[in-house]
Design an enzyme around this catalytic site. Sequence first.
Site, PDB file in Angstrom:
ATOM      1  N   HIS A 143      50.132   3.024 -40.696  1.00 49.04           N
ATOM      2  CA  HIS A 143      51.004   4.119 -41.330  1.00 49.04           C
ATOM      3  C   HIS A 143      51.049   3.561 -42.918  1.00 49.04           C
ATOM      4  O   HIS A 143      51.213   2.079 -43.043  1.00 49.04           O
ATOM      5  CB  HIS A 143      52.251   4.240 -40.725  1.00 49.04           C
TER       6      HIS A 143
ATOM      7  N   GLU B 279      47.327  11.092 -45.023  1.00 46.58           N
ATOM      8  CA  GLU B 279      48.756  11.158 -45.877  1.00 46.58           C
ATOM      9  C   GLU B 279      48.778  10.519 -47.068  1.00 46.58           C
ATOM     10  O   GLU B 279      49.014   9.202 -47.234  1.00 46.58           O
ATOM     11  CB  GLU B 279      49.689  10.449 -44.716  1.00 46.58           C
TER      12      GLU B 279
HETATM   13  O1  LIG Z   1      55.192   9.460 -43.415  1.00 44.92           O
HETATM   14  C1  LIG Z   1      55.219  10.446 -42.730  1.00 44.92           C
HETATM   15  C2  LIG Z   1      54.714  11.022 -41.473  1.00 44.92           C
HETATM   16  O2  LIG Z   1      54.236   9.593 -40.876  1.00 44.92           O
HETATM   17  C3  LIG Z   1      55.437  11.610 -43.809  1.00 44.92           C
HETATM   18  O3  LIG Z   1      56.700  11.748 -44.192  1.00 44.92           O
HETATM   19  P1  LIG Z   1      57.503  12.962 -44.618  1.00 44.92           P
HETATM   20  O4  LIG Z   1      57.323  14.116 -43.845  1.00 44.92           O
HETATM   21  O5  LIG Z   1      58.781  12.653 -44.946  1.00 44.92           O
HETATM   22  O6  LIG Z   1      56.987  13.337 -46.008  1.00 44.92           O
END
Ligand SMILES: O=C(CO)COP(=O)(O)O
Length: 214
Positions: free
Chosen positions: A85, A133
């Site tokens: 992550h 992400e």
């Molecule tokens: O890091 C995330 C999920 O792993 C995304 O976070 P948010 O939904 O707060 O933007």
Amino acid sequence: MFVLVNLKAYPCDPVAVAEAARTVADAHGVRIAVAPQAAHIDRVAATGVETWAQHVAPVDHGSHTGHALAEAVADAGATGTLLNHSERRLRLADVDGALDAAERAGLSTVVCANNPEQVAAAAALGPDAVAVEPPALIGGDVSVATADPGIVEGAVAAADAVDPDVAVYCGAGVSTGDDLAAAADLGAEGVLLASGVAKADDPTAALENLVSGV
Ligand SMILES: O=C(CO)COP(=O)(O)O
């Protein structure tokens, strides 16, 4: 669409969110999983919701003080784990080692990545799924599918070129049914989200809104 709710280290009630997720998943026939803090995995799993770890270490049983052992999170009730992550980055060799550990313990895997290039590298390691992400959009109000649709399409194409069996999810700023629908339109098979549920006054309402986009 798979919905994976990462509780990070937010000060929410993990059991209350888990119960909300299980209720909404059952009512709408949508797959929703919750990834709490490691110490809360057993309590979250006891609600019956699909439960994930936020991380496992690239280690086997042995002298590894302070590491999250894949077998231990599986024993506690997790059936999958996030890896790499944005807030828990690993070296490439450790992503590979953690995937081996997860496989040994029977855990499903999602390897996170910043962009399509990293998605391609992650897909080459053979996880069940990758998740794009963009760090700059994490925790914000605008979903990745709206702010940067090209990165989602690029991630889908990059993973497909390496291994079509690897599912692609996206995350960052996802909080509404429209966000979920937009992610699906771009080819994502699931979403990762955190603040939209973990910081919501009413997690059930937040999840109901989200799955309205399925
Ligand atoms: O890091 C995330 C999920 O792993 C995304 O976070 P948010 O939904 O707060 O933007």
